[in-house]
Scaffold this active site. Structure first.
Site, PDB file in Angstrom:
ATOM      1  N   HIS A  87      24.099  31.773  51.532  1.00  0.00           N
ATOM      2  CA  HIS A  87      23.067  30.756  51.730  1.00  0.00           C
ATOM      3  C   HIS A  87      23.302  29.481  50.932  1.00  0.00           C
ATOM      4  CE1 HIS A  87      20.931  33.982  53.850  1.00  0.00           C
ATOM      5  NE2 HIS A  87      20.669  32.950  54.622  1.00  0.00           N
ATOM      6  N   GLU A 126      21.143  39.816  65.243  1.00  0.00           N
ATOM      7  CA  GLU A 126      22.003  39.691  64.059  1.00  0.00           C
ATOM      8  C   GLU A 126      22.277  41.048  63.415  1.00  0.00           C
ATOM      9  OE1 GLU A 126      20.128  37.053  61.209  1.00  0.00           O
ATOM     10  OE2 GLU A 126      18.138  37.772  61.694  1.00  0.00           O
ATOM     11  N   ASN A 181      25.914  34.879  61.219  1.00  0.00           N
ATOM     12  CA  ASN A 181      26.189  35.073  59.788  1.00  0.00           C
ATOM     13  C   ASN A 181      25.937  36.522  59.395  1.00  0.00           C
ATOM     14  OD1 ASN A 181      26.340  32.320  59.920  1.00  0.00           O
ATOM     15  ND2 ASN A 181      24.336  31.964  59.015  1.00  0.00           N
ATOM     16  N   ASP A 182      24.777  37.005  59.795  1.00  0.00           N
ATOM     17  CA  ASP A 182      24.457  38.392  59.481  1.00  0.00           C
ATOM     18  C   ASP A 182      25.179  39.357  60.414  1.00  0.00           C
ATOM     19  OD1 ASP A 182      22.780  38.501  57.188  1.00  0.00           O
ATOM     20  OD2 ASP A 182      21.200  37.537  58.342  1.00  0.00           O
ATOM     21  N   CYS A 205      22.764  30.400  66.515  1.00  0.00           N
ATOM     22  CA  CYS A 205      22.298  29.566  65.402  1.00  0.00           C
ATOM     23  C   CYS A 205      22.994  29.918  64.091  1.00  0.00           C
ATOM     24  CB  CYS A 205      20.780  29.665  65.248  1.00  0.00           C
ATOM     25  SG  CYS A 205      20.236  31.285  64.718  1.00  0.00           S
TER      26      CYS A 205
HETATM   27  C1  PEP Z   1      22.325  34.236  60.673  1.00  0.00           C
HETATM   28  O1  PEP Z   1      22.245  35.322  60.109  1.00  0.00           O
HETATM   29  O2  PEP Z   1      23.309  33.891  61.365  1.00  0.00           O
HETATM   30  C2  PEP Z   1      21.244  33.241  60.535  1.00  0.00           C
HETATM   31  C3  PEP Z   1      21.208  32.152  61.247  1.00  0.00           C
HETATM   32  O3  PEP Z   1      20.290  33.474  59.619  1.00  0.00           O
HETATM   33  P1  PEP Z   1      20.483  33.321  58.020  1.00  0.00           P
HETATM   34  O4  PEP Z   1      21.807  32.651  57.785  1.00  0.00           O
HETATM   35  O5  PEP Z   1      19.332  32.522  57.538  1.00  0.00           O
HETATM   36  O6  PEP Z   1      20.458  34.739  57.576  1.00  0.00           O
HETATM   37 MG    MG Z   2      20.346  36.001  59.351  1.00  0.00          MG
END
Ligand code: PEP
Ligand code: MG
Length: 582
Positions: A197, A437, A460-461, A508
């Site tokens: 993050h 995710e 990302n997750d 996203c």
């Molecule tokens: C993700 O996991 O790709 C996402 C967009 O959420 P975050 O990065 O806030 O976990």
């Molecule tokens: Mg996420």
């Protein structure tokens, strides 16, 4: 420019996290609990008078802060500081500290910390939510009093780090949440990966960043000059004149590329043969709307609502949330805004959430919300109320299966009905989506697509859980490889499920804003990509200079590619050709 400290040049390799090159003095962020020495004092009454002075000065500091926030934000955000002022007037707390000083004969700093800690623990254990929340007020205020007593400056990254390169072991989302007007030149951290993050936050601040730099904190010192190369992931401490000179060409090339893509930033989201795609912004603060609109986002594809909680370091009221959401919708002027419901947990911790052995797999996001109607319902009320001002979508994070999505939707519809009884209705129907995710959600994407109005893929997750690689752990960062065939196949499975049911699907996660990945995702049939505002220009440029057949051919080549290395090469060659890097 050579650092004025005569220290030798040192090169450290990390992971490129946000593009660009920056150079400036280091601001090493050393963190740790303030250690207060315990000392016997000759006159307890002198200590008690020091306490009174510290309380008075802290009162002045907080009142100033309150006025500042009221001016820059609004009254309701400023009212948090009223609670802080009340702590300073708490007779019981002041009495207890005075008694402790007289009883023990120890210094005021030590006695104050002991008593404050006792109060924090008592409040943390309260059943009543309101009282429990007071623990973080007490922690914040007593920390300030202690700073006054010790004559220390609190280490808040924003202020002191202006025009510096911040070097830290790690930056938590709450550290970075307050950085907007910090004027930081760049970030480097010892921990973290490309999708941690702090890296995401650096990209949203539009400053270069390198993460996962082994040995950073041992090597860096105050007074060092740091050159941060956010393109290659290299950081250079105290670069020699020749190194700086050598970098001029690279900096110029980056500027030229930037100018080229910015010239086309306002052109429509159409491929060279006229096929439509849509680029949206990932933001988490109303202040970021200006950037999103500056880079011509067609709306907000991901609003990270937990950032407000992290900025305040407390659970905000419905009213405070409403004001933030309303501000975003008003600035969006008719463009759609997708609010993601609270995604706290994992590395996004609030002070009063209990520590867990595996926070990324623990009590987070929708799991927390379904168990805490006192948190979930006020947030939903705030979102639905703000939806009277413009088009809104809502998505639930960390959905692991159909039941969870049904439950979240059910609560949403209950709250919506409750508001309708109060005469409050959204301007347009609110579509409800699922973030995909977690691998289990990908596996049942077919069924989820029946329940959801849209999918938003959180790569990302998804990558972290699919490959069992912590997205923030520098030691395994090389294993965090989105080019792994398992990732490609899982993405295809999700996209196909959405396409079969005729629901919209967007990406996203950070891959959506990566000029290497955007062509592949569009080639695989994704129409919407949401990303950090600063990424919009380059992604738009690459897609606008591609024909649909080229994008499908790229997707076909990747799908039949033998391994991750070959996939990476295909993606790199495609983007380089479009950006004319070679
Ligand atoms: C993700 O996991 O790709 C996402 C967009 O959420 P975050 O990065 O806030 O976990
Ligand atoms: Mg996420």
């Amino acid at each position: 420019m050579k650092a004025g400290n005569n220290r030798p040049e040192v090169r450290l390799q990390g992971i490129a996290a946000a593009p660009g090159v920056a150079r400036g003095p280091a601001y090493p962020l050393m963190r740790g609990m303030t250690i207060v020495a315990c000392e016997r004092v000759p006159d307890p009454e002198v200590e008690i008078r020091r306490l009174e002075v510290a309380l008075g000065t802290t009162r002045v500091v907080i009142s100033k802060l309150r006025d500042d926030v009221a001016r820059k934000l609004n009254e309701s955000e400023a009212s948090i500081f009223d609670a802080h002022l009340l702590v300073l007037e708490d007779v019981a707390l002041i009495d207890d500290v005075s008694k402790e000083i007289r009883r023990s004969g120890f210094n005021v700093e030590f006695c104050f910390q002991e008593v404050a800690q006792r109060y924090i623990e008592i409040f943390e254990k309260m059943d009543d939510d309101f009282l429990r929340e007071r623990a973080s007020d007490i922690r914040d205020v007593t920390g300030r009093v202690l700073d006054q007593l010790l004559g220390t400056e609190p280490e808040r990254v924003g202020r002191a780090a202006q025009s510096h390169v911040v070097a830290a072991k790690d930056l938590t989302p709450s550290d970075t949440a307050g950085l907007h007007d910090g004027g930081v030149l760049a970030f480097v951290t010892e921990e973290g990966g490309r999708t941690s993050h702090s890296a995401i936050m650096a990209r949203s601040l539009d400053v270069p960043a390198v993460v996962g730099v082994k040995g950073l904190m041992e090597a860096v010192q105050e007074g060092d000059i740091v050159l941060v190369d956010g393109e290659s992931g290299l950081i250079i401490l105290n670069p020699t004149a020749e190194t700086v000179e050598g970098y001029r060409d690279k900096e110029q090339a980056i500027r030229n590329r930037r100018d080229r893509v910015m010239r086309e930033v306002a052109l429509p989201d159409l491929t060279s043969d006229g096929a439509a795609f849509e680029l949206l912004a990932n933001i988490g603060d109303p202040a970021e709307m200006e950037d999103a609109l500056g880079y011509c986002a067609r709306g907000v594809g991901l609003y990270r609502t937990e950032n407000l909680y992290l900025r305040l370091d407390s659970w905000p009221s419905e009213e405070v949330q409403y004001e933030e959401y309303a501000a975003v919708i008003q600035q969006a002027r008719g463009r759609p805004v997708t609010f993601r419901t609270l995604d706290l947990g994992g590395d996004k911790r609030l002070g009063d959430l209990a520590d867990e052995a595996n926070p990324f797999m623990g009590y987070r996001a929708v799991r927390l919300c379904l168990e805490r109607p006192d948190v979930f319902r006020p947030q939903l009320r705030a979102i639905i109320r703000s939806a009277a001002l413009g088009p809104v979508q809502v998505m639930f994070p960390m959905i692991s299966g159909v039941e969870e999505l049904r439950r979240a939707k059910e609560i949403f519809r209950e709250v919506e009905a409750e508001l309708a009884c109060e005469g409050i209705r959204p301007a347009a129907p609110i579509r409800l989506g699922a973030m995909i995710e977690i691998p289990s959600a990908a596996a049942v994407a077919d069924e989820l697509a029946i329940e959801a109005d849209f999918f938003s893929v959180g790569t990302n997750d998804l990558v972290q859980y699919l490959l069992a690689v912590d997205r923030g752990n520098q030691r395994v960062a090389a294993l965090y490889d989105p080019c792994h065939p398992a990732v490609i196949r899982t993405l295809m499975q999700i996209f196909r499920a959405a396409q079969r049911r005729g629901i919209a699907v967007s990406v996203c996660g950070e891959l959506g804003g990566d000029p290497l990945w955007a062509p592949l995702l569009v080639g695989l049939g994704v129409q919407e990509l949401s990303m950090a505002p600063a990424a919009l220009a380059e992604v738009r440029f690459v897609l606008r200079h591609s024909a649909s057949v080229e994008l499908s051919a790229l997707a076909a080549a990747v799908v039949s590619s033998a391994n991750a290395a070959q996939t990476r090469q295909l993606l790199q060659d495609f983007a380089a050709a479009k950006l004319k890097l070679r």
